[in-house]
Design a protein around this motif. Structure first.
Motif, PDB file in Angstrom:
ATOM      1  N   GLU A 939       0.826  -1.211   0.000  1.00 48.49           N
ATOM      2  CA  GLU A 939       0.000   0.000   0.000  1.00 48.49           C
ATOM      3  C   GLU A 939       0.856   1.256   0.000  1.00 48.49           C
ATOM      4  OE1 GLU A 939      -2.480  -0.473   3.408  1.00 48.49           O
ATOM      5  OE2 GLU A 939      -3.789  -1.963   2.453  1.00 48.49           O
ATOM      6  N   LYS A 940       1.953   1.254   0.765  1.00 47.09           N
ATOM      7  CA  LYS A 940       2.807   2.436   0.843  1.00 47.09           C
ATOM      8  C   LYS A 940       3.542   2.679  -0.487  1.00 47.09           C
ATOM      9  CE  LYS A 940       2.024   3.962   4.989  1.00 47.09           C
ATOM     10  NZ  LYS A 940       1.497   5.335   5.189  1.00 47.09           N
ATOM     11  N   LEU A 941       4.008   1.589  -1.100  1.00 50.58           N
ATOM     12  CA  LEU A 941       4.702   1.744  -2.390  1.00 50.58           C
ATOM     13  C   LEU A 941       3.722   2.192  -3.469  1.00 50.58           C
ATOM     14  CD1 LEU A 941       7.158  -1.311  -2.427  1.00 50.58           C
ATOM     15  CD2 LEU A 941       7.659   1.083  -1.910  1.00 50.58           C
ATOM     16  N   LYS A 942       2.481   1.659  -3.418  1.00 54.83           N
ATOM     17  CA  LYS A 942       1.450   2.040  -4.377  1.00 54.83           C
ATOM     18  C   LYS A 942       1.143   3.532  -4.228  1.00 54.83           C
ATOM     19  CE  LYS A 942      -1.820   0.806  -7.365  1.00 54.83           C
ATOM     20  NZ  LYS A 942      -1.439   0.379  -8.729  1.00 54.83           N
ATOM     21  N   ALA A 943       1.034   3.986  -2.950  1.00 56.62           N
ATOM     22  CA  ALA A 943       0.729   5.399  -2.705  1.00 56.62           C
ATOM     23  C   ALA A 943       1.879   6.288  -3.177  1.00 56.62           C
ATOM     24  CB  ALA A 943       0.484   5.607  -1.210  1.00 56.62           C
ATOM     25  N   GLN A 944       3.106   5.824  -2.969  1.00 58.71           N
ATOM     26  CA  GLN A 944       4.273   6.597  -3.415  1.00 58.71           C
ATOM     27  C   GLN A 944       4.294   6.697  -4.933  1.00 58.71           C
ATOM     28  OE1 GLN A 944       6.390   8.006  -1.191  1.00 58.71           O
ATOM     29  NE2 GLN A 944       7.554   9.041  -2.805  1.00 58.71           N
ATOM     30  N   GLN A 945       3.921   5.595  -5.592  1.00 56.24           N
ATOM     31  CA  GLN A 945       3.883   5.563  -7.055  1.00 56.24           C
ATOM     32  C   GLN A 945       2.831   6.544  -7.581  1.00 56.24           C
ATOM     33  OE1 GLN A 945       2.536   1.853  -8.723  1.00 56.24           O
ATOM     34  NE2 GLN A 945       3.763   2.107 -10.574  1.00 56.24           N
ATOM     35  N   GLU A 946       1.677   6.539  -6.920  1.00 54.43           N
ATOM     36  CA  GLU A 946       0.609   7.449  -7.332  1.00 54.43           C
ATOM     37  C   GLU A 946       1.022   8.903  -7.115  1.00 54.43           C
ATOM     38  OE1 GLU A 946      -2.724   6.149  -5.072  1.00 54.43           O
ATOM     39  OE2 GLU A 946      -3.067   4.349  -6.302  1.00 54.43           O
ATOM     40  N   LEU A 947       1.764   9.159  -6.077  1.00 63.37           N
ATOM     41  CA  LEU A 947       2.197  10.516  -5.758  1.00 63.37           C
ATOM     42  C   LEU A 947       3.233  11.016  -6.771  1.00 63.37           C
ATOM     43  CD1 LEU A 947       2.050  12.806  -3.586  1.00 63.37           C
ATOM     44  CD2 LEU A 947       4.007  11.708  -2.488  1.00 63.37           C
ATOM     45  N   MET A 948       4.130  10.145  -7.189  1.00 64.05           N
ATOM     46  CA  MET A 948       5.254  10.565  -8.021  1.00 64.05           C
ATOM     47  C   MET A 948       5.035  10.297  -9.516  1.00 64.05           C
ATOM     48  SD  MET A 948       8.520   9.308  -5.765  1.00 64.05           S
ATOM     49  CE  MET A 948       9.685  10.184  -6.808  1.00 64.05           C
ATOM     50  N   GLY A 949       4.101   9.420  -9.817  1.00 61.51           N
ATOM     51  CA  GLY A 949       3.935   9.012 -11.197  1.00 61.51           C
ATOM     52  C   GLY A 949       4.877   7.861 -11.537  1.00 61.51           C
ATOM     53  N   GLU A 950       4.569   7.196 -12.652  1.00 59.04           N
ATOM     54  CA  GLU A 950       5.323   5.997 -13.054  1.00 59.04           C
ATOM     55  C   GLU A 950       6.810   6.293 -13.190  1.00 59.04           C
ATOM     56  OE1 GLU A 950       4.748   2.822 -13.558  1.00 59.04           O
ATOM     57  OE2 GLU A 950       2.603   2.812 -13.125  1.00 59.04           O
ATOM     58  N   GLU A 951       7.113   7.358 -13.908  1.00 64.32           N
ATOM     59  CA  GLU A 951       8.511   7.648 -14.233  1.00 64.32           C
ATOM     60  C   GLU A 951       9.305   7.984 -12.969  1.00 64.32           C
ATOM     61  OE1 GLU A 951      11.591   7.504 -16.636  1.00 64.32           O
ATOM     62  OE2 GLU A 951       9.524   7.220 -17.359  1.00 64.32           O
ATOM     63  N   GLY A 952       8.725   8.870 -12.150  1.00 59.36           N
ATOM     64  CA  GLY A 952       9.409   9.273 -10.915  1.00 59.36           C
ATOM     65  C   GLY A 952       9.613   8.094  -9.972  1.00 59.36           C
ATOM     66  N   PHE A 953       8.578   7.232  -9.874  1.00 60.12           N
ATOM     67  CA  PHE A 953       8.674   6.083  -8.976  1.00 60.12           C
ATOM     68  C   PHE A 953       9.720   5.091  -9.472  1.00 60.12           C
ATOM     69  CE2 PHE A 953       7.135   1.881  -7.462  1.00 60.12           C
ATOM     70  CZ  PHE A 953       7.279   2.104  -6.093  1.00 60.12           C
ATOM     71  N   ARG A 954       9.791   4.939 -10.842  1.00 61.55           N
ATOM     72  CA  ARG A 954      10.785   4.023 -11.388  1.00 61.55           C
ATOM     73  C   ARG A 954      12.190   4.515 -11.050  1.00 61.55           C
ATOM     74  NH1 ARG A 954       9.582   4.381 -16.393  1.00 61.55           N
ATOM     75  NH2 ARG A 954       7.984   2.737 -16.402  1.00 61.55           N
ATOM     76  N   SER A 955      12.402   5.809 -11.170  1.00 58.58           N
ATOM     77  CA  SER A 955      13.714   6.374 -10.837  1.00 58.58           C
ATOM     78  C   SER A 955      14.055   6.135  -9.357  1.00 58.58           C
ATOM     79  CB  SER A 955      13.732   7.885 -11.101  1.00 58.58           C
ATOM     80  OG  SER A 955      13.486   8.142 -12.451  1.00 58.58           O
ATOM     81  N   LEU A 956      13.019   6.265  -8.522  1.00 61.47           N
ATOM     82  CA  LEU A 956      13.215   6.038  -7.084  1.00 61.47           C
ATOM     83  C   LEU A 956      13.598   4.586  -6.820  1.00 61.47           C
ATOM     84  CD1 LEU A 956      12.985   7.684  -4.442  1.00 61.47           C
ATOM     85  CD2 LEU A 956      10.623   6.881  -4.252  1.00 61.47           C
ATOM     86  N   MET A 957      12.924   3.653  -7.475  1.00 62.50           N
ATOM     87  CA  MET A 957      13.198   2.234  -7.283  1.00 62.50           C
ATOM     88  C   MET A 957      14.582   1.843  -7.790  1.00 62.50           C
ATOM     89  SD  MET A 957      10.819   0.733  -5.583  1.00 62.50           S
ATOM     90  CE  MET A 957      11.196  -0.983  -5.855  1.00 62.50           C
ATOM     91  N   GLU A 958      15.073   2.594  -8.791  1.00 57.85           N
ATOM     92  CA  GLU A 958      16.400   2.287  -9.338  1.00 57.85           C
ATOM     93  C   GLU A 958      17.521   2.568  -8.334  1.00 57.85           C
ATOM     94  OE1 GLU A 958      16.543   4.475 -12.961  1.00 57.85           O
ATOM     95  OE2 GLU A 958      15.388   2.970 -14.098  1.00 57.85           O
ATOM     96  N   THR A 959      17.190   3.328  -7.264  1.00 54.04           N
ATOM     97  CA  THR A 959      18.204   3.579  -6.218  1.00 54.04           C
ATOM     98  C   THR A 959      18.382   2.369  -5.306  1.00 54.04           C
ATOM     99  OG1 THR A 959      16.595   4.481  -4.633  1.00 54.04           O
ATOM    100  CG2 THR A 959      17.600   6.042  -6.187  1.00 54.04           C
TER     101      THR A 959
END
Length: 975
Positions: A939-959
């Motif tokens: 739920e937290k990752l889903k909410a973060q994804q919704e907040l940042m958008g697909e591209e932003g969340f993907r960049s975050l996950m790449e860290t």
């Protein structure tokens, strides 16, 4: 202080201080207390107590004040210390005249000189010992005695110093004066023996007193004055002379008779001779080796042969047995299994022992111990009749063997039997076989001999394990002996039930226990009180044994409990009541809840006994112990006892009440079990908590149980309890944390953690003062892992369950560190991630994962910067708590609790307390047990994804490390 004018004033005040009138006495004492630190005061006191024309009571008081002054003000570094000039005058005055006519005052003067010598001799007082030696030589009876008395007290005091430098000084002193001390002792000894033979009693008693004092000096010099006494011919010569002198004095005691005025002192000096040997053996076992043979020959001849007839007295026998015991047991005389590893001295000592402890000697010692020293004496049999309780519970444990003949002979038998069991087992078994079958009740001597042999078999139970078929003996003979009801057979009934108690934990078949319970049931109704008390003791040993099975005991429980309770009411002595209460406690503890139907009588009786025992604190301790087990057994039904129980707890744990010194430890235990088993907290129970503040101030070894009590309140009545006591408790904790061990810190913090778990809404505000130190500890990298883990547990709960409190704490810390809030938050997350390995408990690890995840979703750059670390913690947490279902190949959180189930308890387990149930109910509301970590992560990752958008969340996950991402995806399959 002007000495001339002061003397009369001090004399007057001392006279008032010796008054029986408190209105005169109290002001005088206060005045003397004020003078204690005045220069010249002790010089005045010296002048007063050395003036023999003054009143004895006034002089006595002056001596006591002088002696107390040495304790308080003689050291140079002491506050208000006596000046060096005055001390010099005092030292000279103390040893000018040894002519004090009053014995009691002379003794006090000798003691205070010794106290000063402890601090000043030899450096500041080099003339003391030479003056004493010269004074001892004076041909004036009074002066000689007083000087010798002082010489003894000085030697005794100096020998007790234990620092290496002090011991060296004493050894130097010993080497200088040893010859003189020996000649002095020999002179007075010879003089006494001549005078006593000549029948000059008045002169003999004076010489005997000097002999005693000079021997006391020699004892201290011999035992403590030489590093290697074996190398000193004079020392060894003196020790060998001890045996000759002992014989002379024993023969002297034979000749003078019991009514002679010298008799008491003569026995005292005989005992002192044995103490010299015992002390020397204890301190110098290797130097004692040349004395082993003479010691054993001497002790054995006087104690185990006819040589001692008409000479030995009980205390001397005890000392001789102690000497034999110490030689037998001394580890320095026991070679290693591999003989080559042993010291030559050890082998020599062992060989001497072996040459003396031949089979005939061992057999004679064993038989005489059993048939002579174990035999019930006329005095003991009379005591049995006149004071059965005193006889039944006579002290025989601890150090009683050092002073009393029966315990001493029994301990010696045990040690010798253990050391030489191969030789002695056949001897004892032969004695047993000769006594098979019932004994004629008319033959008193045969009954008493059988009692002694059974005593020996009980004492040697562990050694006889492989040699005696106790189960068969129990069935074929012992049970039958218990059924002989004749009054003259009572020594054997008592001895047999005692014997069974000794063997029950050594070798006793479980299926024979019902037969034993039946025998106990019968004997608890015996007409003799001693037999009943001994039976109660055996019952305790039986139920307290590892092999005890409740189901075997239950058919007898009601009857036995009733009879033990009757016995408790019948006995009158405090010690006996304590003893029977311990038996009752043990039974209640072992059968636990099964006791509930039978305790009504005890519940009614204990308040009465408590009231009667107001002057007997040790009996009250026994009552408290019984109540602890009773409350555990009654469970929630214990609330019916509160009218009695709570005032008892209140008194026992109130440090302003004098009895707490004795009752506190047991009172705290009772307080805790009462809380653990109460269905709900009553106002009275809340009121008792007022005692806790003073207990926490003590910072004693009772702190741990105090924390347990606080936790019990927290789980029982959190809101009400915290409203009343949180502020004071928080302040107490802050004080405790200033000066406490690491383990203590953890215990305090665990209490705070429990507050936050039970009451997350208001708990953090109530204990807010403790949160900054916790935050600081994490930021600064607390070095103790267990403390850091507790810090993270506390902050994890605040972050997860009280966001507003966490925010205000974050702001407070940013002000303190003078840094931006985001900087503080970043440092916190970084340290948290870095120190996760400090946390070992899975619950706390999951809590950390939930807490850090609760920071998401967030656009905060610091949180996003630490995103990789947060995910690492989450995956670690998932590994900790997720279990795979083999049927569905899906994961589930093993820490989730959906409902409360009463656990199934086996008979060997204790049922859950009310406290256990409350903890389970708290767990049902705890995020650790109600929130699925897997679901929460998703739920937290889903909410973060919704907040940042697909591209932003993907960049975050790449860290995040790819391996960690793979593991995370594995756990989140199906979402």
């Amino acid at each position: 202080m002007d000495l001339n004018s002061a003397s009369s004033v001090v004399l007057q005040v001392l006279t008032q201080a010796s008054s029986q009138d408190s209105t005169v006495l109290k002001p005088a004492e206060e005045q003397l207390r004020q003078w204690e630190t005045q220069p010249g005061f002790y010089t005045v006191l010296l002048n007063i107590f050395t003036n023999h024309s003054l009143d004895v009571n006034v002089r006595w008081l002056a001596v006591l004040y002088f002696k107390n002054g040495i304790d308080r003000y003689w050291r140079r570094v002491a506050p208000h210390a006596i000046s060096e000039e005055e001390k010099s005058t005092l030292r000279a005055g103390l040893i000018t005249n040894f002519n004090e006519p009053v014995n009691q005052i002379a003794t006090q003067i000798a003691v205070l000189i010794a106290k000063a010598a402890r601090l000043d001799c030899p450096k500041q007082w080099p003339e003391l010992i030479p003056t004493l030696i010269e004074s001892v030589k004076i041909q004036d009876d009074l002066r000689q005695h007083r000087a010798l008395l002082t010489f003894y007290h000085v030697t005794k005091t100096l020998s007790s110093k234990r620092l290496a430098a002090d011991r060296k000084l004493f050894q130097n002193l010993a080497s200088e004066i040893y010859s003189f001390a020996c000649s002095l002792w020999n002179h007075h000894t010879d003089t006494f023996l001549q005078q006593v033979c000549a029948g000059v009693e008045s002169a003999a008693i004076i010489s005997l007193e000097r002999t005693l004092l000079s021997l006391k000096v020699l004892r201290k010099l011999t035992v403590h004055g030489f590093l290697e006494p074996l190398q000193n011919a004079e020392v060894m010569g003196f020790l060998h002379a001890v045996f000759d002198r002992l014989r002379q004095f024993l023969e002297c005691s034979r000749s003078i008779g019991a009514e002679n005025v010298c008799r008491e002192r003569l026995e005292k000096i005989i005992i002192l001779f044995t103490k010299v040997l015992l002390d020397f053996l204890d301190q110098h076992p290797f130097s004692f080796i040349p004395l082993i043979q003479r010691s054993l020959e001497f002790a054995v001849s006087y104690v185990f042969t006819e040589a001692g007839g008409g000479v030995v007295f009980e205390r001397f026998t005890v000392q001789c047995m102690g000497l034999i015991k110490m030689i037998v047991k001394n580890d320095s005389y026991k070679p290693s299994k591999n003989i080559e590893d042993s010291k030559p001295e050890t082998i020599k000592a062992h060989q001497i022992k072996m040459s003396l402890f031949t089979y005939p000697t061992l057999t004679e010692i064993c038989r005489r111990l059993v048939t002579h020293y174990f035999l019930l004496s006329e005095e003991e049999l009379m005591m049995w009749e006149e004071d059965p309780e005193g006889f039944a519970v006579e002290e025989s444990g601890g150090d009683s063997w050092k002073y009393s003949l029966r315990p001493c002979s029994e301990v010696l038998f045990i040690d010798i039997f253990h050391e030489y069991n191969q030789a002695l087992t056949p001897v004892l078994l032969d004695m047993v076989h000769s006594l098979q079958g019932p004994t004629n009740v008319e033959d008193t001597s045969a009954l008493l001999i059988k009692d002694t042999v059974y005593n020996a078999v009980g004492l040697a139970a562990y050694e006889l394990f492989d040699s005696v078929d106790f189960d068969e003996w129990f069935k074929s003979q012992l049970l039958g002996e218990l059924q002989v009801n004749h009054d003259r057979y009572k020594p054997l009934r008592r001895r047999v039930i005692w014997l069974i108690g000794q063997w029950v934990s050594v070798k006793f078949k479980s299926d024979l226990r019902p037969l034993l319970y039946e025998a106990i049931l019968t004997l608890l109704q015996d007409q003799d009180l001693v037999v009943r008390i001994e039976t109660a003791t055996t019952l305790k040993l039986t139920v307290d044994d590892f092999e005890f099975r409740t189901e075997q005991f239950l058919p007898y429980l009601e009857s036995i409990f009733s009879l033990i309770f009757q016995l408790l009411q019948q006995v009158t002595e405090c010690d006996t009541k304590m003893h029977i209460l311990h038996v009752l406690s043990c039974v209640i503890e072992r059968v636990n809840v099964q006791i509930r139907p039978y305790v009504g009588c005890l519940v009614q009786y204990l308040p009465l006994l408590w009231k009667q025992s107001e002057e007997h604190n040790m009996l009250r301790c026994a009552i408290l112990t019984t109540l602890v087990h009773l409350v555990k057994g009654l469970g929630e039904d214990g609330k019916n006892l509160y009218h009695f129980l709570l005032p008892v707890i209140q008194l026992s744990t109130d440090v302003s009440q004098p009895p707490h010194i004795y009752l506190l430890e047991d009172g705290l235990e009772l307080w805790l079990v009462t809380l653990e088993n109460c269905p709900s907290i009553t106002p009275e129970l809340l009121h008792i908590f007022q005692n806790m503040a003073a207990l926490l101030e003590l910072s004693s070894e009772n702190l741990l149980i105090c924390f347990k009590i606080i936790n019990a309140y927290i789980f029982s009545a959190s809101s009400e309890f915290l409203q009343m006591y949180a502020a004071n408790l928080c302040q107490s904790f802050l004080e405790i944390l200033k000066d406490i061990t690491t383990d203590g810190q953890v215990q305090v913090l665990k209490v705070v953690e429990n507050v936050l778990q039970v009451n997350p809404a208001v708990g953090p505000q109530m204990f807010h003062a403790l949160l900054p130190p916790v935050f600081r500890g994490i930021i600064d990298g607390e070095r103790y892992p267990v403390v850091m883990a507790t810090y993270l547990g506390i902050l994890g709960r605040v972050l997860l369950q009280n966001t507003s409190c966490f925010s205000s704490l974050l702001y407070q810390m940013s002000q303190e560190y003078n840094e931006e809030i985001d900087q503080i938050l970043g440092n916190l997350i970084e340290m948290w991630v870095d120190r996760m390995d400090n946390i070992t408990q899975p619950e706390r690890r999951k809590l950390s994962a939930l807490a850090l995840l609760s920071l998401l979703p967030s656009v905060n750059s610091v949180i996003q910067d630490k995103f990789c670390g947060i995910i690492n913690v989450c995956v670690e947490g998932l590994h900790d708590v997720m279990t795979e279902d083999p049927e569905t190949s899906s994961y589930k959180d093993c820490m989730l609790i959906s409902h409360f189930e009463e656990p199934k308890v086996t008979e060997e387990e204790e049922p859950p307390t009310e406290q256990d149930k409350r903890k389970k109910m708290v767990a049902l509301k705890d995020p650790v047990h109600t929130v699925s970590l897997q679901q929460f992560v998703y739920e937290k990752l889903k909410a973060q994804q919704e907040l940042m958008g697909e591209e932003g969340f993907r960049s975050l996950m790449e860290t995040v490390d790819t391996e960690i991402v793979t593991q995370l995806q594995g756990f989140l399959q199906g979402f």
